[in-house]
Design an enzyme around this catalytic site. Structure first.
Site, short mmCIF file in Angstrom:
data_model
loop_
_atom_site.label_atom_id
_atom_site.label_comp_id
_atom_site.label_asym_id
_atom_site.label_seq_id
_atom_site.Cartn_x
_atom_site.Cartn_y
_atom_site.Cartn_z
N TYR A 156 -4.37 1.69 16.05
CA TYR A 156 -3.10 1.76 16.79
C TYR A 156 -3.20 1.53 18.29
O TYR A 156 -2.28 0.98 18.89
CB TYR A 156 -2.42 3.11 16.53
CG TYR A 156 -1.80 3.17 15.15
CD1 TYR A 156 -0.54 2.65 14.89
CD2 TYR A 156 -2.51 3.70 14.07
CE1 TYR A 156 0.01 2.67 13.61
CE2 TYR A 156 -1.97 3.72 12.78
CZ TYR A 156 -0.71 3.20 12.57
OH TYR A 156 -0.17 3.20 11.31
N ARG A 163 0.85 -1.18 0.00
CA ARG A 163 0.00 0.00 0.00
C ARG A 163 0.89 1.24 0.00
O ARG A 163 1.67 1.44 0.93
CB ARG A 163 -0.91 -0.01 1.24
CG ARG A 163 -1.72 1.26 1.39
CD ARG A 163 -2.68 1.23 2.59
NE ARG A 163 -3.32 2.53 2.66
CZ ARG A 163 -3.33 3.31 3.73
NH1 ARG A 163 -2.77 2.93 4.87
NH2 ARG A 163 -3.91 4.49 3.68
C1 GAL Z 1 -1.44 7.04 10.70
C2 GAL Z 1 -0.99 7.58 9.38
C3 GAL Z 1 0.36 7.14 8.95
C4 GAL Z 1 1.34 6.97 10.09
C5 GAL Z 1 0.73 6.30 11.29
C6 GAL Z 1 1.60 6.25 12.53
O1 GAL Z 1 -2.32 7.93 11.29
O2 GAL Z 1 -1.90 7.22 8.37
O3 GAL Z 1 0.79 8.00 7.97
O4 GAL Z 1 1.99 8.14 10.37
O5 GAL Z 1 -0.46 6.92 11.65
O6 GAL Z 1 1.47 7.39 13.30
#
Ligand code: GAL
Length: 461
Positions: A297, A76
């Site tokens: 996350y 991706r």
């Molecule tokens: C997401 C983002 C990524 C990367 C990741 C880690 O929000 O899409 O680009 O930075 O977090 O923080």
């Protein structure tokens, strides 16, 4: 828990243009709002920027070989809008097309499935200046124009499209807290920007479905991000607070797509600050995603903060919490990554089950999941056992969600390599590949571990 993943389960890795490409003003590329945002003192740690980043633009062949070595089956990446349309609309930059053609061809030659994101936050500056970026519907029109250029040039080979990456982040961090480009601070603008982002997504999907999909036969969707919100106590108030927090986070962008409108709780609490979709717009938006793209996350506890204004603070990951009356906190014994995000695999499983229940079990792709640790190079090697532990936990949680009937089709780790982590600059390392000062690429131990997961298609003990 079934350790084996379904046959054909898609294992991938992800990056984005601004975070890795560099070559910020080369070969006809126009500036993006991130190029400019980084110039403002104090916005990015160490005053870092993506001018060179991982120099991926110049090291494409090397990186393609590296991607192949990791064993991932799908990659991706995002396309830089100002590299394709330097002024945001009209004139197309042939060198930009050439770069992505080489990338896409290189992936296909290596038997890796391309997944292209059209917008991963690098808006052409021209549109920020002319239209005030995502606050104006004309930016959405320009986006549709840009997307059509990409479909017509790349759609013969790219069969998986993501319109917008994390509209929540664009709206809240870019237009609410002001910590990401374009750096606006407001408690109204996020809802206006969010509205335009949803409409731009839906109109792009309409164009793809009408003009390209019948021939190209690809799929198209949006990627949203969401943390899990666990009620702090069993009280009805805290349970309602957690539910409210999830609706303000993921429901904001997913309800319009799966149900045709914003969550009731947002309408009630925001009143006139939340724009209204016309019936025609609702019809356009509803069903405008072939799959549910999810970036995940971390997890936080949620408790009710109604009438306790002093207890409510604005969290980067909590949105505009004063609108929600939710207090967020983390468990005392939860381990943290260097982003200060708690590692809570069960939160991932709970979120997946919540999505399946709320949106009638759509096909889900985890388009990002990963962690930052303070990895160090020692004798030419990078050992990152914490990252392996993290992935073990989260991939097991994913397997449990599959067991409960959640229709997850694929999983992309964030990220392929250490890169420019937005306001944190290069201080946070998310990659399974380490990138040193001289920009050499050194696979970490987690890369080898992930390769084995992919090869065996199962998560061992
Ligand atoms: C997401 C983002 C990524 C990367 C990741 C880690 O929000 O899409 O680009 O930075 O977090 O923080």
């Amino acid at each position: 828990m079934n350790k084996k993943f379904p046959e054909g389960f898609l294992w991938g890795g992800a990056t984005s243009a601004y975070q890795i490409e560099g070559a910020w003003l080369e070969d006809g590329k126009g500036p993006s709002i991130w190029d400019v945002f980084c110039m403002i003192p104090g916005k990015v740690i160490n005053h870092d920027n993506g001018n060179t980043a991982c120099d991926h633009y110049h090291r494409l062949e090397e990186d393609l070989d590296l991607i192949k070595k990791t064993g991932i089956r799908a990659y991706r990446f995002s396309i830089s809008w100002p590299r394709i349309l330097p002024a945001g609309r009209e004139a197309v930059n042939p060198k930009g097309l050439e770069f992505y053609n080489r990338l896409i061809d290189g992936l296909i030659q290596r038997d890796i499935v391309p997944w292209a994101t059209l917008y991963h936050w690098d808006l052409p500056v021209a549109l920020e200046m002319e239209y005030d970026g995502w606050l104006d519907a004309r930016t959405g029109e320009a986006f549709v124009e840009y997307a059509a250029v990409c479909f017509s040039h790349f759609g013969d080979r790219v069969k998986n499209w993501i319109t917008i990456n994390e509209p929540w982040v664009v709206a809240i961090l870019g237009y609410g807290l002001g910590v990401f480009a374009p750096g606006k601070k407001s408690n109204t603008l996020p809802y206006l920007a969010g509205h335009q982002l949803i409409l731009a997504h839906a109109k792009t999907v309409e164009v793809y479905r009408k003009q390209f999909q019948p021939v190209q036969q690809g799929q198209i969707g949006i990627t949203n991000n969401c943390d899990w919100r666990e009620p702090l106590t069993d009280s009805p108030e805290d349970r309602a607070a957690a539910q409210r927090a999830l609706e303000f986070f993921l429901g904001w962008f997913s309800d319009p797509i799966y149900k045709g409108d914003y969550p009731e709780v947002m309408k009630q609490r925001l009143g006139p600050r939340l724009p209204v979709f016309s019936p025609e717009e609702q019809a356009l938006i509803r069903g405008s995603s072939d799959f549910f793209g999810l970036n995940h996350y971390t997890t936080m506890y949620a408790s009710d903060a109604s009438g306790k204004k002093e207890a409510v603070s604005v969290y980067g990951n909590g949105g505009l919490s004063e609108d929600q009356d939710v207090h967020l906190s983390i468990g005392r014994d939860w381990k943290l990554t260097t982003m200060q995000w708690a590692i809570v695999p069960w939160g991932f499983r709970n979120l997946l089950v919540w999505i399946a229940e709320r949106y009638e079990n759509p096909p889900v792709y985890i388009t990002e999941n990963g962690c930052a640790f303070d990895d160090q190079l020692a004798q030419g090697l990078v050992h990152d056992p914490e990252r392996i532990e993290f992935f073990k936990g989260y991939i097991r949680a994913l397997a449990e969600a599959l067991d409960s009937g959640v229709d997850v089709r694929g999983y992309f780790i964030w990220s392929l390599m250490d890169n420019f982590e937005w306001a944190s600059g290069y201080s946070k390392k998310f990659g399974i590949i380490y990138v040193d000062q001289a920009l050499n690429r050194i696979p970490k131990t987690s890369a080898e571990w992930y390769r084995r997961i992919i090869e065996t298609n199962e998560i061992g003990s």
